[in-house]
Enzyme design. Structure first.
Site, PDB file in Angstrom:
ATOM      1  N   GLU A   1       0.709  -1.509   0.163  1.00 54.02           N
ATOM      2  CA  GLU A   1      -0.278   0.162  -0.148  1.00 54.02           C
ATOM      3  C   GLU A   1       0.840   1.270  -0.181  1.00 54.02           C
ATOM      4  O   GLU A   1       2.029   1.292   0.933  1.00 54.02           O
ATOM      5  CB  GLU A   1      -0.432   0.188   1.113  1.00 54.02           C
ATOM      6  CG  GLU A   1      -1.686   1.273   1.379  1.00 54.02           C
ATOM      7  CD  GLU A   1      -2.786   1.412   3.068  1.00 54.02           C
ATOM      8  OE1 GLU A   1      -2.990   0.227   3.229  1.00 54.02           O
ATOM      9  OE2 GLU A   1      -2.985   2.341   3.640  1.00 54.02           O
TER      10      GLU A   1
ATOM     11  N   GLU B   1      -1.116  11.898   4.851  1.00 60.16           N
ATOM     12  CA  GLU B   1      -2.766  11.239   5.353  1.00 60.16           C
ATOM     13  C   GLU B   1      -2.445  11.882   6.586  1.00 60.16           C
ATOM     14  O   GLU B   1      -1.008  12.590   6.992  1.00 60.16           O
ATOM     15  CB  GLU B   1      -3.182   9.227   6.043  1.00 60.16           C
ATOM     16  CG  GLU B   1      -2.742   8.614   5.616  1.00 60.16           C
ATOM     17  CD  GLU B   1      -2.331   7.588   6.160  1.00 60.16           C
ATOM     18  OE1 GLU B   1      -3.662   6.517   7.029  1.00 60.16           O
ATOM     19  OE2 GLU B   1      -1.517   6.697   6.435  1.00 60.16           O
TER      20      GLU B   1
END
Ligand SMILES: [Ca+2]
Ligand SMILES: [Ca+2]
Ligand SMILES: [Ca+2]
Length: 484
Positions: free
Chosen positions: A111, A116
């Site tokens: 991933e 974020e």
């Protein structure tokens, strides 16, 4: 996607809805939101995508929000992935711009989290890789980036550049994290699935509410201070072997005579350019392996830099009229030693051209390559680097032959080109006489009773400006200026 128009483009994106139940309630992170496809949670407004978290009951969730992804619609292996984003703010909010493989067996297949953020830490974002063995032996390698400003106030650029050998994270084009395949830089290390970032990944954008990453799993702790996650655009740049069609850059044709900007080389990896490494070291203007930086020459713009031996770039151009041209090559070099050759349609037209030292990398000089033949129509010019060690900004094609005077310009159109023996003048009909004068009026060459094609022995002439007078058998006169 520039997020223009009034609705989300469903040719590019799909909604992911629900609360993850029954297979993965709370999406594996104890998240509190229920994703919907409602216009209240996901909309296009003023050229931006807006994902909004709302306090409202849906199913057993206390919040609704939005999540979209490109699975089945767009995916890519390698390239640059960037988004211009204004973050939400408030405890419990978790906006993310990230990527998963199309054939996902998390975390073994990897991933990439491009960005974020925890809503209670409005100055900090994270770049992260997830990898390793099946849960609970999964790993992640994360780096915080403190912008030292509230990222919910303004749009900022969040990007990764992903090549076969490395992944790099950028905040406003400043590098803050690098991971390499060989040697493997992952920390903690993994014994399994060492570098899974070698296949097609798709893009996800979502705004979670609560969850382990936010430190908040109770609905009562959540604060929707600024509940909107705003994305101005998502752009992906490709440079894989599959995109090898060479086409002009930009929508305007590059014309000769005129200026060709170094940075406006053609599109098409491997067929339009070659660069010695896979990334744009300057991180500006356009994202291919070719290295581009801001230029402080007169007029600003951009120049190519980090130029090494055997690199090259190609330019599709249109010569509005054929003839003879001087090429003015604009370059800078701290210590000199560079050398190029100019090719037109695969033939070397210049021989080796040396780039002198200019003292610094942004002190610019013009190197002139004289009297290059270019026929009218489309051509591909290649700048081939024999020896690197310089920057270049542009090259300019200036005609060295100018029609000064003609008493019947439509009736005869001689063409002039440079040949080994000297200037060659060609005309459909025979030419009666050709004379060449310097600017003081001294006649250097005089030829009578000529054919359609005629050489003028100009090789021995010194550099300067000359006037050529042509007369045809109708006694029509044409006067041409020639700069040697
Ligand atoms: Ca490069
Ligand atoms: Ca380079
Ligand atoms: Ca330029």
């Amino acid at each position: 996607d520039e997020f223009q128009g009034t609705t989300l483009d469903l040719k590019k994106w799909a909604f992911q809805t629900g609360d993850g139940c029954p297979s993965l309630c709370g999406w594996g992170n104890s998240e509190l939101q229920y994703y919907t496809n409602s216009n209240n949670n996901i909309k296009i407004q003023n050229g931006n995508l807006i994902i909004e978290a709302r306090q409202e009951n849906q199913g057993s969730s206390k919040f609704t929000s939005g999540k979209i992804f490109t699975l089945g619609k767009f995916s890519q292996t390698y390239g640059r992935f960037e988004a211009s984003i204004r973050l939400p703010k408030g405890r419990g909010l978790w906006p993310a711009f990230w990527m998963l493989p199309d054939n996902n067996d998390w975390p073994k297949t990897g991933e990439i989290d491009i960005m974020e953020n925890r809503g209670d830490r409005p100055t900090i974002t994270n770049g992260t890789l997830h990898y390793g063995s099946a849960w609970p032996n999964n790993q992640n390698d994360s780096q915080e980036q403190d912008a030292q400003q509230d990222l919910s106030n303004d749009f900022h650029l969040y990007a990764v550049e992903w090549s076969p050998s490395a992944i790099r994270w950028y905040f406003d084009d400043v590098l803050f994290k690098t991971e390499t395949k060989n040697p493997n830089s992952l920390s903690p290390t993994s014994t399994d699935n060492l570098w899974p970032w070698n296949k097609n990944f798709h893009i996800l954008l979502n705004l979670a509410v609560g969850g382990w990453f936010t430190g908040t799993t109770n609905a009562t702790d959540v604060q929707l201070t600024k509940p909107t996650f705003e994305i101005d655009y998502v752009r992906v740049y490709d440079c894989s072997s599959s995109s090898s069609n060479q086409i002009p850059y930009g929508t305007n044709t590059i014309n000769i005579p005129g200026r060709i900007e170094a940075e406006d080389f053609d599109h098409g990896c491997f067929s339009a350019f070659y660069d010695s490494d896979s990334l744009n070291q300057g991180h500006v203007y356009r994202y291919t392996p070719v290295d581009i930086q801001k230029c402080s020459d007169v007029g600003g713009g951009y120049n190519l830099g980090w130029i090494t031996d055997q690199e090259w770039t190609k330019y599709t151009v249109n010569a509005v009229s054929g003839g003879l041209f001087d090429i003015q090559f604009r370059a800078a070099s701290q210590s000199g030693g560079g050398q190029i050759r100019i090719e037109i349609d695969n033939s070397d037209v210049s021989g080796p051209v040396s780039i002198p030292s200019t003292g610094t990398w942004q002190n610019w000089t013009t190197i002139t390559v004289k009297n290059i033949n270019v026929t009218a129509g489309n051509h591909v010019i290649r700048i081939y680097i024999i020896k690197g060690g310089f920057n270049w900004n542009y090259m300019e094609f200036n005609s060295t032959i100018t029609m000064v005077k003609s008493n019947n310009p439509d009736s005869w159109k001689p063409t002039v080109r440079m040949a080994e023996e000297g200037l060659m003048i060609e005309n459909a009909d025979k030419i009666k006489s050709i004379e060449l004068f310097d600017l003081l009026g001294k006649r250097h060459i005089m030829n009578f009773t000529l054919q359609g094609s005629n050489y003028l022995p100009t090789n021995a002439l010194s550099s300067g400006v000359y006037i050529i007078r042509l007369i045809n058998y109708k006694d029509e006169v044409q006067v041409i200026k020639f700069i040697k």
